[in-house]
Write an enzyme that holds these catalytic residues in place. Structure first.
Site, PDB file in Angstrom:
ATOM      1  N   GLU A  36       0.855  -1.365  -0.066  1.00 31.50           N
ATOM      2  CA  GLU A  36      -0.008  -0.114   0.459  1.00 31.50           C
ATOM      3  C   GLU A  36       0.682   1.634   0.401  1.00 31.50           C
ATOM      4  OE1 GLU A  36      -3.310   1.213  -0.474  1.00 31.50           O
ATOM      5  OE2 GLU A  36      -2.484   3.629  -0.193  1.00 31.50           O
ATOM      6  N   GLY A  42      -7.066   2.625   1.726  1.00 32.04           N
ATOM      7  CA  GLY A  42      -8.024   2.922   1.020  1.00 32.04           C
ATOM      8  C   GLY A  42      -9.350   4.510   0.687  1.00 32.04           C
ATOM      9  N   CYS A  44     -12.485   4.021   0.610  1.00 35.33           N
ATOM     10  CA  CYS A  44     -12.596   4.312   1.212  1.00 35.33           C
ATOM     11  C   CYS A  44     -12.906   4.572   3.063  1.00 35.33           C
ATOM     12  CB  CYS A  44     -13.238   2.597   1.841  1.00 35.33           C
ATOM     13  SG  CYS A  44     -14.943   2.568   2.373  1.00 35.33           S
ATOM     14  N   GLU A 207     -25.995  19.337 -12.354  1.00 34.56           N
ATOM     15  CA  GLU A 207     -26.225  18.352 -13.091  1.00 34.56           C
ATOM     16  C   GLU A 207     -26.590  18.612 -14.715  1.00 34.56           C
ATOM     17  OE1 GLU A 207     -25.753  15.273 -12.286  1.00 34.56           O
ATOM     18  OE2 GLU A 207     -26.292  14.592 -14.218  1.00 34.56           O
ATOM     19  N   ASP A 314     -12.994  -1.774  -7.343  1.00 35.20           N
ATOM     20  CA  ASP A 314     -13.136  -0.431  -8.176  1.00 35.20           C
ATOM     21  C   ASP A 314     -12.182  -0.303  -9.758  1.00 35.20           C
ATOM     22  OD1 ASP A 314     -14.906   0.886  -6.473  1.00 35.20           O
ATOM     23  OD2 ASP A 314     -13.686   2.342  -5.901  1.00 35.20           O
ATOM     24  N   HIS A 448     -41.977  -3.922  17.174  1.00 34.33           N
ATOM     25  CA  HIS A 448     -42.420  -2.467  17.479  1.00 34.33           C
ATOM     26  C   HIS A 448     -42.032  -1.709  18.368  1.00 34.33           C
ATOM     27  CE1 HIS A 448     -45.893   0.151  16.708  1.00 34.33           C
ATOM     28  NE2 HIS A 448     -45.928   0.784  17.852  1.00 34.33           N
TER      29      HIS A 448
HETATM   30  P1  FAD Z   1      -9.331   1.699  -2.545  1.00 34.34           P
HETATM   31  O1  FAD Z   1     -10.639   2.194  -1.401  1.00 34.34           O
HETATM   32  O2  FAD Z   1      -9.109   2.703  -4.265  1.00 34.34           O
HETATM   33  O3  FAD Z   1      -7.689   1.322  -2.721  1.00 34.34           O
HETATM   34  C1  FAD Z   1      -6.687   0.850  -3.973  1.00 34.34           C
HETATM   35  C2  FAD Z   1      -6.087   1.300  -2.518  1.00 34.34           C
HETATM   36  O4  FAD Z   1      -4.930   0.540  -3.593  1.00 34.34           O
HETATM   37  C3  FAD Z   1      -5.736   3.084  -2.849  1.00 34.34           C
HETATM   38  O5  FAD Z   1      -5.122   2.798  -1.570  1.00 34.34           O
HETATM   39  C4  FAD Z   1      -3.833   3.023  -2.712  1.00 34.34           C
HETATM   40  O6  FAD Z   1      -2.879   4.047  -2.491  1.00 34.34           O
HETATM   41  C5  FAD Z   1      -3.395   2.015  -3.562  1.00 34.34           C
HETATM   42  N1  FAD Z   1      -3.269   1.727  -5.181  1.00 34.34           N
HETATM   43  C6  FAD Z   1      -3.038   1.021  -5.902  1.00 34.34           C
HETATM   44  N2  FAD Z   1      -2.260   1.115  -6.611  1.00 34.34           N
HETATM   45  C7  FAD Z   1      -0.908   1.075  -5.805  1.00 34.34           C
HETATM   46  C8  FAD Z   1       0.488   0.384  -6.491  1.00 34.34           C
HETATM   47  N3  FAD Z   1       0.329   0.907  -7.606  1.00 34.34           N
HETATM   48  N4  FAD Z   1       0.950   0.874  -4.993  1.00 34.34           N
HETATM   49  C9  FAD Z   1       0.680   0.826  -3.763  1.00 34.34           C
HETATM   50  N5  FAD Z   1      -0.571   0.742  -3.598  1.00 34.34           N
HETATM   51  C10 FAD Z   1      -1.537   1.347  -4.671  1.00 34.34           C
HETATM   52  N6  FAD Z   1     -18.841   2.989  -1.257  1.00 34.34           N
HETATM   53  C11 FAD Z   1     -19.273   3.022  -0.513  1.00 34.34           C
HETATM   54  O7  FAD Z   1     -19.500   1.461  -1.077  1.00 34.34           O
HETATM   55  N7  FAD Z   1     -20.629   3.466   0.455  1.00 34.34           N
HETATM   56  C12 FAD Z   1     -20.086   5.259   0.335  1.00 34.34           C
HETATM   57  O8  FAD Z   1     -20.571   5.474   1.159  1.00 34.34           O
HETATM   58  C13 FAD Z   1     -19.084   5.538   0.077  1.00 34.34           C
HETATM   59  N8  FAD Z   1     -19.337   6.867  -0.092  1.00 34.34           N
HETATM   60  C14 FAD Z   1     -17.827   7.382  -1.008  1.00 34.34           C
HETATM   61  C15 FAD Z   1     -17.614   8.484  -0.769  1.00 34.34           C
HETATM   62  C16 FAD Z   1     -16.140   9.151  -1.722  1.00 34.34           C
HETATM   63  C17 FAD Z   1     -16.274  10.922  -1.345  1.00 34.34           C
HETATM   64  C18 FAD Z   1     -16.114   8.575  -2.230  1.00 34.34           C
HETATM   65  C19 FAD Z   1     -14.636   9.089  -3.114  1.00 34.34           C
HETATM   66  C20 FAD Z   1     -16.371   7.330  -2.367  1.00 34.34           C
HETATM   67  C21 FAD Z   1     -16.883   6.164  -2.207  1.00 34.34           C
HETATM   68  N9  FAD Z   1     -17.248   4.956  -1.951  1.00 34.34           N
HETATM   69  C22 FAD Z   1     -18.464   4.120  -0.879  1.00 34.34           C
HETATM   70  C23 FAD Z   1     -16.938   4.248  -3.422  1.00 34.34           C
HETATM   71  C24 FAD Z   1     -15.696   3.545  -2.130  1.00 34.34           C
HETATM   72  O9  FAD Z   1     -14.678   4.101  -1.318  1.00 34.34           O
HETATM   73  C25 FAD Z   1     -14.297   2.812  -3.398  1.00 34.34           C
HETATM   74  O10 FAD Z   1     -16.052   1.349  -3.910  1.00 34.34           O
HETATM   75  C26 FAD Z   1     -13.930   1.449  -2.719  1.00 34.34           C
HETATM   76  O11 FAD Z   1     -12.934   1.791  -1.417  1.00 34.34           O
HETATM   77  C27 FAD Z   1     -13.263   1.199  -3.630  1.00 34.34           C
HETATM   78  O12 FAD Z   1     -12.417   0.088  -2.573  1.00 34.34           O
HETATM   79  P2  FAD Z   1     -10.742  -0.279  -3.467  1.00 34.34           P
HETATM   80  O13 FAD Z   1     -10.265  -1.193  -2.775  1.00 34.34           O
HETATM   81  O14 FAD Z   1     -11.610  -1.303  -5.252  1.00 34.34           O
HETATM   82  O15 FAD Z   1     -10.079   0.345  -3.752  1.00 34.34           O
HETATM   83  P1  NAD Z   2     -22.164   9.426  -9.860  1.00 40.09           P
HETATM   84  O1  NAD Z   2     -22.185   8.179 -10.599  1.00 40.09           O
HETATM   85  O2  NAD Z   2     -22.323   8.622  -8.939  1.00 40.09           O
HETATM   86  O3  NAD Z   2     -22.378  10.303 -10.039  1.00 40.09           O
HETATM   87  C1  NAD Z   2     -21.873  11.798 -11.278  1.00 40.09           C
HETATM   88  C2  NAD Z   2     -22.697  12.781 -11.311  1.00 40.09           C
HETATM   89  O4  NAD Z   2     -22.524  13.951 -12.080  1.00 40.09           O
HETATM   90  C3  NAD Z   2     -24.253  12.269 -12.446  1.00 40.09           C
HETATM   91  O5  NAD Z   2     -25.437  12.395 -12.140  1.00 40.09           O
HETATM   92  C4  NAD Z   2     -23.449  12.475 -13.496  1.00 40.09           C
HETATM   93  O6  NAD Z   2     -25.211  12.749 -14.308  1.00 40.09           O
HETATM   94  C5  NAD Z   2     -22.960  13.763 -13.492  1.00 40.09           C
HETATM   95  N1  NAD Z   2     -22.521  14.096 -14.162  1.00 40.09           N
HETATM   96  C6  NAD Z   2     -21.260  13.892 -15.294  1.00 40.09           C
HETATM   97  N2  NAD Z   2     -21.187  14.225 -16.048  1.00 40.09           N
HETATM   98  C7  NAD Z   2     -20.977  16.128 -16.194  1.00 40.09           C
HETATM   99  C8  NAD Z   2     -21.143  17.044 -16.402  1.00 40.09           C
HETATM  100  N3  NAD Z   2     -19.819  17.170 -16.774  1.00 40.09           N
HETATM  101  N4  NAD Z   2     -21.481  18.474 -15.930  1.00 40.09           N
HETATM  102  C9  NAD Z   2     -22.717  17.992 -15.169  1.00 40.09           C
HETATM  103  N5  NAD Z   2     -23.047  17.143 -14.246  1.00 40.09           N
HETATM  104  C10 NAD Z   2     -21.959  15.959 -14.809  1.00 40.09           C
HETATM  105  O7  NAD Z   2     -19.872  10.043  -9.627  1.00 40.09           O
HETATM  106  P2  NAD Z   2     -19.623  10.425  -7.585  1.00 40.09           P
HETATM  107  O8  NAD Z   2     -20.882  11.118  -7.273  1.00 40.09           O
HETATM  108  O9  NAD Z   2     -18.713  11.648  -8.354  1.00 40.09           O
HETATM  109  O10 NAD Z   2     -18.904   8.862  -7.382  1.00 40.09           O
HETATM  110  C11 NAD Z   2     -17.991   8.513  -7.778  1.00 40.09           C
HETATM  111  C12 NAD Z   2     -18.767   6.416  -7.380  1.00 40.09           C
HETATM  112  O11 NAD Z   2     -18.142   6.202  -6.150  1.00 40.09           O
HETATM  113  C13 NAD Z   2     -19.781   6.352  -7.989  1.00 40.09           C
HETATM  114  O12 NAD Z   2     -20.634   5.761  -8.634  1.00 40.09           O
HETATM  115  C14 NAD Z   2     -20.157   5.348  -6.179  1.00 40.09           C
HETATM  116  O13 NAD Z   2     -19.564   3.631  -6.859  1.00 40.09           O
HETATM  117  C15 NAD Z   2     -19.100   6.190  -5.489  1.00 40.09           C
HETATM  118  N6  NAD Z   2     -19.725   6.240  -4.178  1.00 40.09           N
HETATM  119  C16 NAD Z   2     -20.487   5.983  -3.391  1.00 40.09           C
HETATM  120  C17 NAD Z   2     -21.193   6.180  -1.810  1.00 40.09           C
HETATM  121  C18 NAD Z   2     -22.358   5.584  -1.711  1.00 40.09           C
HETATM  122  O14 NAD Z   2     -22.359   3.620  -1.915  1.00 40.09           O
HETATM  123  N7  NAD Z   2     -22.894   5.864  -0.503  1.00 40.09           N
HETATM  124  C19 NAD Z   2     -20.966   7.156  -1.431  1.00 40.09           C
HETATM  125  C20 NAD Z   2     -20.011   8.001  -3.046  1.00 40.09           C
HETATM  126  C21 NAD Z   2     -19.022   7.706  -4.032  1.00 40.09           C
END
Ligand code: FAD
Ligand code: NAD
Length: 469
Positions: A36, A42, A44, A207, A314, A448
């Site tokens: 890492e 990560g 998340c 949007e 992802d 309930h």
């Molecule tokens: P990641 O969590 O992206 O982890 C990948 C890791 O690999 C990173 O730590 C990176 O540093 C490391 N890495 C990459 N390449 C290398 C390399 N070459 N060498 C060493 N290390 C490396 N998902 C939900 O289910 N619920 C939510 O509420 C939610 N909220 C979110 C809110 C935000 C603001 C964001 C940005 C995302 C959210 N997500 C949510 C999405 C969620 O974070 C991702 O789906 C999840 O983290 C993916 O897990 P992953 O293990 O595939 O990758």
């Molecule tokens: P998203 O795909 O959820 O939403 C992107 C939005 O941007 C869409 O509504 C799309 O129509 C709009 N859009 C795209 N191009 C545009 C443009 N040029 N101008 C204006 N609007 C535009 O993407 P996100 O919010 O960046 O989140 C990324 C991913 O992270 C999600 O798809 C999800 O997988 C994950 N995530 C999950 C959670 C959760 O589970 N609660 C929370 C945050 C993020």
């Protein structure tokens, strides 16, 4: 010269995909190394799910106290509105992240996983060199799990930098922007946009599609739209961000639905238009692995086109959710240990932590119809649920909707919108995974007063004999 490590399994990426794969492999006695580059957990844990939910929670509390001070509620008054120290809120949020980081490190250690800190670059499919703070380490392994995750998509006309920020910077802001423009009304834009509005920022969402959260059906998103309106968030749908305006004042130029081009003054522009797999900078191109569009191509066991190289989370496609990544990680570890597994979940729950929250599990009636399946549907409003009203959570037109096969009553999907309903997602997905029918849920006694009774009642409604509606 670099140090060398040979292992049975190399996991690259310590997010919810990679660290779960490594812990499960360690539990199964597989000699495992995890690499890492940043902090364990990560996207998340460090800049996604957990910090965003912490901020959402703090913002909800601040908002409730502000409203109470302004108008009183539930017989409670506050003599003064609360004040906000965003830097202190961020420190509180960082403390939660730090505790969980330490926890992940301890779990990996307990499972016997060796953690190597640094950035891995592959020279071929089974060999990488890791460069961190110490001397480089070359790692070879029989099996490789790629869990490199994703990164935010930038718009060509709005590159990140200065006032244009991604969710990572938004979750580390030390001062509240007075005016925040959010480009992209999806998951991140609406979760964080709502939080910043509740903390006191003026928020505008731009949007491109005709409505917010376009991946959910409209009845599910309508209560969220109304709630944004009540909070004073301006939502411009069918609108395009064209770039930063030139001039003294920082502003985003937007083309509105009617074609008018105008500047939106902003102290920060948060771009949340999606995420893309992280495939650059670590030698993926030298591994001779097939892609599927922007993602790594995998089969239903997360095998890539290269023997004994696996990819999860992802990196491999939608839904880009933490729980999907973890489920794939655990499965791959078990397959490597010799278990017979496939990634074939009945459903992967999706939860949007807006106000109110949205949960969707399995098929909607329209999706079932597209597959030629006839359905029975039952919908129950939280307005008729005692617990929702007693928690002051019944006023937002929330509901639970259950979709089942018309012929045998087997559940196909459950969708819900309402305050606090993210916690019901487990009950919904369990019902689908267990192959429950409408009668199974209808004959299960639900406590309930709880929000879960709305699920029960939605199945009664689908069976044609709802009690409380
Ligand atoms: P990641 O969590 O992206 O982890 C990948 C890791 O690999 C990173 O730590 C990176 O540093 C490391 N890495 C990459 N390449 C290398 C390399 N070459 N060498 C060493 N290390 C490396 N998902 C939900 O289910 N619920 C939510 O509420 C939610 N909220 C979110 C809110 C935000 C603001 C964001 C940005 C995302 C959210 N997500 C949510 C999405 C969620 O974070 C991702 O789906 C999840 O983290 C993916 O897990 P992953 O293990 O595939 O990758
Ligand atoms: P998203 O795909 O959820 O939403 C992107 C939005 O941007 C869409 O509504 C799309 O129509 C709009 N859009 C795209 N191009 C545009 C443009 N040029 N101008 C204006 N609007 C535009 O993407 P996100 O919010 O960046 O989140 C990324 C991913 O992270 C999600 O798809 C999800 O997988 C994950 N995530 C999950 C959670 C959760 O589970 N609660 C929370 C945050 C993020």
């Amino acid at each position: 010269m670099s140090a060398r490590i040979a292992a049975k399994l190399l996991v690259v990426g310590g997010g919810p995909g990679g660290y779960v794969a490594a812990i499960r492999a360690g539990q199964l006695g597989i000699d495992t190394v995890l690499v890492e580059a940043e902090r364990l957990g990560g996207a998340c844990l460090n800049r996604g799910c957990i910090p965003s939910k912490a901020l959402i929670h703090a913002a909800a509390r601040f908002h409730a106290m502000t409203e109470t001070a302004e108008a009183g509620a539930l017989g409670i008054t506050l003599p003064q509105p609360p004040t906000l120290d965003l830097a202190a809120t961020m420190r509180w949020k960082d403390g939660i992240v730090g505790r969980l980081n330490t926890g992940v490190a301890a779990l990996l250690k307990k499972a016997g996983v060796r953690v190597v800190e640094g950035w891995a670059v592959f020279s071929d499919a089974k060999t990488c060199t890791v460069r961190g703070t110490g001397e480089p380490v070359t790692i070879t392994a029989d099996h490789v799990v790629l869990a490199n995750g994703s990164e935010p998509v930038a718009l060509p006309a709005l590159p990140f930098g200065g006032a244009v920020i991604s969710s990572t910077e938004a979750l580390a802001l030390q001062r509240l922007p007075k005016r925040l423009v959010v480009v992209g009304g999806g998951y991140i834009g609406l979760e964080l946009g709502t939080a910043f509005r509740r903390l006191g920022a003026e928020v505008t969402v731009v949007e491109a599609q005709d409505r917010i959260l376009p991946t959910y059906d409209e009845p599910l998103t309508e209560p969220v739209r109304r709630s944004l309106e009540r909070m004073g968030v301006t939502v411009l749908t069918g609108a395009r961000a064209l770039g930063m305006a030139e001039g003294e004042e920082t502003a985003l130029t937007v083309r509105a639905r009617d074609g008018e081009v105008r500047p939106l003054p902003a102290d920060a522009v948060l771009v949340t238009v999606g995420r893309r797999p992280r495939l650059e900078g670590w030698g993926f191109e030298r591994m001779a692995i097939d892609r599927d569009g922007p993602f790594v191509k995998v089969d239903d066991q997360c095998r890539t086109s290269m023997r004994n190289v696996w990819a999860i989370g992802d990196l491999v496609g939608e839904p880009m959710l933490a729980h999907k990544a973890s489920a794939q990680g655990a499965m791959v570890a078990e397959i490597i240990a010799g278990h017979r597994r496939r990634f074939d979940p009945a459903a992967i729950p999706a939860v949007c932590f807006t106000e109110p929250e949205i949960v969707s599990v399995g098929l909607t009636a329209a999706q079932a119809a597209d597959q030629g399946i006839e359905t029975a549907t039952g919908q129950f409003p939280f307005l008729a649920n005692g617990r929702a009203l007693s928690m002051d959570a019944g006023q937002d037109s929330g509901f639970v909707r259950t979709v089942a096969r018309r012929d045998d009553g087997r559940l196909l999907g459950v969708q819900a919108v309402g305050m606090h309903i993210s916690e019901l997602s487990g009950a919904f997905v369990l019902a689908l995974e267990m192959g429950a029918t409408l009668e199974d849920i209808a004959n299960t006694i639900h406590a309930h007063p709880t929000l879960g009774e709305a699920f029960h009642e939605s199945t009664l409604k689908a069976l044609g004999h709802g009690i409380h509606v």
